[in-house]
Design an enzyme around this catalytic site. Structure first.
Site, PDB file in Angstrom:
ATOM      1  N   GLU A   1       0.691  -1.059   0.046  1.00  0.00           N
ATOM      2  CA  GLU A   1      -0.130  -0.152  -0.166  1.00  0.00           C
ATOM      3  C   GLU A   1       0.876   1.224   0.075  1.00  0.00           C
ATOM      4  O   GLU A   1       0.544   2.270   0.614  1.00  0.00           O
ATOM      5  CB  GLU A   1      -1.011   0.069   1.282  1.00  0.00           C
ATOM      6  CG  GLU A   1      -2.076  -1.101   1.267  1.00  0.00           C
ATOM      7  CD  GLU A   1      -2.897  -1.166   2.384  1.00  0.00           C
ATOM      8  OE1 GLU A   1      -2.781  -0.171   3.244  1.00  0.00           O
ATOM      9  OE2 GLU A   1      -3.648  -2.214   2.244  1.00  0.00           O
TER      10      GLU A   1
ATOM     11  N   GLU B   1      -3.988  -9.166   0.254  1.00  0.00           N
ATOM     12  CA  GLU B   1      -4.421  -9.011   1.722  1.00  0.00           C
ATOM     13  C   GLU B   1      -5.993  -8.748   1.700  1.00  0.00           C
ATOM     14  O   GLU B   1      -6.584  -8.020   0.863  1.00  0.00           O
ATOM     15  CB  GLU B   1      -3.861  -7.606   2.060  1.00  0.00           C
ATOM     16  CG  GLU B   1      -3.975  -7.213   3.659  1.00  0.00           C
ATOM     17  CD  GLU B   1      -3.358  -5.952   4.214  1.00  0.00           C
ATOM     18  OE1 GLU B   1      -2.148  -5.723   3.906  1.00  0.00           O
ATOM     19  OE2 GLU B   1      -3.781  -5.120   4.899  1.00  0.00           O
TER      20      GLU B   1
END
Length: 812
Positions: A428, A504
């Site tokens: 991220e 994820e």
């Protein structure tokens, strides 16, 4: 159809053979002195450290607390959580005192006529290493393994050398609890002048089949010069039998590794179900003289990622049933412990988990070694930040200078491990939305391809619009998406790889034994008690319930599977109670809580993932004083398609898994169940309507005594092994008292010691290392440690108003 094949085998650390005198390795575990805070001159030989604390390594200075709201307060907007305005984050890094400077000192002997290297498996953080008053090396990243050649810094006689290490953790340097100190092992290696350096071998398997496999071993040598080199290597199978041998001679040309090729007939292939491991034992001769013996452990297996079809291991199609984990070990903190890691992996294996993502940091070598041995595939991930900051004092400060060095260490350390099936280059990262972000990603991916051309590269991406539009996702070997499950199909259609990985997933939140009414899907649900519901229908705003990810894996071949956030609760990131919500200081994402106790969600995953075992689990508990006559929904997690619910003998009918909603595909639910004290029974049926299993829970009476269940019946007398003892407050009939919160005290006698306790309550401020802990919903875990002498370890557990409990564990 675009097909990319990656054939590999692998190995664990360049482990050392102790059968020869040329090379010697020892752990520097004992004899250390520690001081928290600055200490001028502490690197010098003459510094007096007699008043410092004596510690053993690995050591985490912060885990002993105390917990405090003011520890590392962060006034930030968490952009990856979709926040627009800054707010005060409490407990974000666990509420523990990890910030500051710490010094470690010890003394050691080393042969001054040999090459001497220090290897640090990890040091948190900004490590400055001094030997005999001179700086040997600096390594800023606290998660990376690194090494220093200290040969020229040793005393001439080699005796009583002083090793000093200065570490510093800055405020706002992490988004979770990073730990503090020399929290991983320190190794001292001595070798002859001509030797294999740290992480100096690389094994690949260019051909893997059931009848034979080809094995290629590349061995780097230091200081070989123009010497005539002979390397004799034997390949040993999992039983220690020689299955191949080569003796090759030559000179090292242009510093290229020495290459040997082997054939292994009828290989035993590595997989999560069959984690077979081989060894390559190499003897290095220079001008006929033996100078080094080096052992590389590896496995033989093939991996293949096929567009539109998915992932294949040894030619067999499979989906990743993985979890993400941070590195802390709950009440033990960040200090590495093999016994604790094995306990975690044992629980995950029983759940049906077959893969681990090391989010978002480089792992301890002990974890990778265990994944090799126990059968877990791994996605190893190094960074949570690149060149653009998430935390004020995060890794971005070092990225431009250190990223390649950190990547090379990670890749060379773990490229031989068979468990590792892909690399992740980040999580991220804000850089993903930069117009030049793809260049940074390519820089990191190219390093992976250069150092290890056998595995693909992914990245955990959460900004789907950015990465689909700017070319970032298209450039990666494997596009990995964090959440955003509703955009998987769009990504599949738009990206050239025609594959999507759930790098994820889920971020469902729950507190073990806590249930909220009504039982319905809710994003960012918050309550006065700062807990989340174990009906497993609550999640964060950016995420979803587990059922959606199950369905994506089941319905589309091109989905590669998932890595759930998270396998275990961890210290820090107490979402959704992270904004001025003290005393929350640990996560609620875990399938298993901070005390290593499975939540209800564990059995939901087990019912889908573990195809070899029967699962039948009922929730919630059945102690609801004051709700008599009101609805208390009953959920059942089972691998069977149908079940029937009975309350005090009254049938509430059968439920069968169906496609009416995504929840109905994987759960059996009776929302109309009415609470009355007594007995809840569930009977499970197979697809033919045959009753196959039965489960009963009962309303507990008055708390009566303490029940103890140990994870281990015996321990090795090495002073390191742990037993996890589950403590249960039960009534006279042995039924768990699911609302009991009383204080429990511990005493250990005999051949061991008390280590720590935890209860899984994210709001509890009890210190882990004190021999007492409040129960949380009737349960907690206490951890005991073996001594170094054989005998019997006895744990005594007491609580006011209860009959005490006692358990004995053999230490041998």
């Amino acid at each position: 159809m675009h097909i990319r094949k990656f054939f590999l085998l692998a190995t664990i650390l360049c482990s050392v053979c102790s059968l020869n005198a040329q090379r010697h390795e020892q752990l520097l575990e004992t004899g250390w002195k520690f001081h928290k805070g600055e200490a001028n001159g502490a690197e010098t030989i003459s510094f007096n450290d007699s008043q410092w604390e004596s510690v053993c390594i690995p050591h985490d200075w912060a885990i002993y607390g105390p917990f405090d709201r003011n520890n590392d307060l962060q006034n930030v907007a968490i952009t990856q959580n979709l926040e627009k305005q800054a707010s005060v984050k409490t407990g974000r890094t666990g509420g523990l005192p990890y910030v500051g400077v710490g010094w470690y000192r010890t003394r050691f002997d080393a042969d001054p006529d040999k090459k001497t290297t220090l290897v640090f498996d990890g040091a948190m953080s900004e490590a400055r290493v001094y030997v005999n008053g001179k700086e040997a090396c600096f390594w800023p990243f606290g998660y990376n393994s690194f090494h220093c050649d200290i040969t020229e810094l040793l005393h001439k006689e080699g005796k009583d050398n002083v090793l000093a290490v200065r570490l510093e953790n800055r405020p706002q340097s992490s988004r979770w609890y990073p730990g503090a100190g020399l929290y991983r092992n320190v190794h001292l290696i001595t070798a002859e002048k001509i030797h294999v350096p740290v992480w100096g071998t690389q094994i690949t398997t260019p051909h893997v089949a059931n009848d034979y496999a080809s094995v290629c071993l590349r061995t780097s040598l230091q200081n070989a010069g123009k010497e005539e080199i002979t390397i004799e290597t034997e390949i040993l199978d999992p039983n220690g039998k020689r299955v191949s041998f080569k003796k090759n001679s030559g000179r090292i040309n242009h510093r290229q590794p020495f290459t040997q090729n082997f054939i292994v007939e009828n290989p035993q292939l590595w997989s999560p179900e069959t984690p077979f491991l081989y060894q390559a034992v190499s003897k290095i001769y220079a001008n006929g003289e033996l100078t080094d013996t080096y052992t590389t452990r590896f496995g033989i297996r093939s991996i293949e990622f096929v567009a539109d079809k998915g992932f294949f291991l040894n030619g067999q199609h499979r989906k990743f049933q993985g979890v993400c984990n941070h590195h802390d070990l709950g009440p033990l903190g960040a200090a590495i412990n093999v016994s604790a890691l094995r306990h975690q992996l044992t629980l995950l294996k029983d759940m049906g988990c077959d893969a681990i993502r090391t989010a978002h940091n480089m792992p301890a070598p002990e974890l990778v070694r265990l994944c090799d041995e126990m059968g877990f595939m791994m996605m190893i991930e190094p960074f949570d930040e690149w060149d653009i900051a998430k935390c004020e004092n995060g890794y971005h400060r070092y990225f431009n200078e250190w990223a390649e060095k950190d990547m090379v260490n990670m890749l060379r350390q773990y490229r031989n491990n068979p468990c590792v099936v892909m690399w992740s280059i980040g999580n991220e990262v804000p850089t993903q939305c930069s117009s030049e972000g793809y260049k940074v990603a390519k820089f990191l991916q190219d390093i992976c391809h250069r150092e290890d051309p056998t595995r693909p590269v992914t990245c955990g991406m959460d900004q789907v619009s950015c990465v689909l539009d700017n070319g970032f996702a298209a450039m990666l070997d494997i596009p990995g998406f964090n959440y955003r499950a509703h955009r998987y199909e769009e990504a599949y259609q738009r990206l050239p790889q025609n594959l999507v990985l759930g790098s994820e997933t889920s971020s469902t939140v729950s507190s073990r034994g806590v249930y909220k009414f009504p039982a319905e899907r809710k994003a960012d649900a918050k309550y006065e008690d700062h807990q989340s519901s174990s009906y497993d229908l609550e999640y964060c705003s950016w995420s979803n319930i587990p059922d959606i990810d199950f369905a994506l894996a089941d319905d589309y071949q091109w989905t590669l599977g998932q890595f759930v956030w998270t396998g275990f609760d961890y210290l820090g990131e107490p979402s959704p109670y992270d904004t001025d919500a003290w005393p929350n200081h640990s996560s609620m994402f875990g399938i298993i809580d901070l005390a290593s106790l499975p939540k209800d969600r564990y059995y939901l995953y087990r019912s889908v993932w573990n195809k070899q075992a029967e699962t039948l689990h009922i929730l919630p508990h059945w102690n609801w004083e004051g709700r008599e006559g009101k609805e208390v929904p009953v959920f059942v997690y089972t691998n069977y398609p149908t079940a029937e619910l009975f309350i005090n003998g009254k049938s509430y009918g059968k439920q069968t898994k169906n496609n009416q909603s995504v929840e109905n595909r994987y759960r059996l639910m009776w929302h109309n169940a009415i609470y009355e004290p007594g007995e809840v029974k569930v009977v499970a049926y197979d697809e033919h309507g045959t009753a196959k299993a039965e489960k009963i829970i009962r309303t507990a009476g008055k708390p009566h005594h303490i029940e103890l269940v140990s994870s281990r019946q015996s321990l090795t007398a090495d002073g390191k092994e742990l037993a996890y003892v589950t403590v249960r407050v039960v009534d006279k009939d042995g039924n768990l008292c699911p609302t009991d919160m009383r204080l429990v005290k511990f005493k250990v006698k005999g051949a061991g010691s008390y280590k720590a306790s935890a209860n899984g309550d994210p709001t509890c401020l009890d210190l882990f290392h004190l021999p007492q802990m409040h129960a949380f919903n009737g349960m907690l875990t206490t951890i005991v440690q073996s001594g170094k002498e054989a005998g019997v370890l006895e744990l005594q557990v007491t609580a006011k108003g209860l009959k005490s409990g006692k358990i004995q564990i053999e230490v041998k």
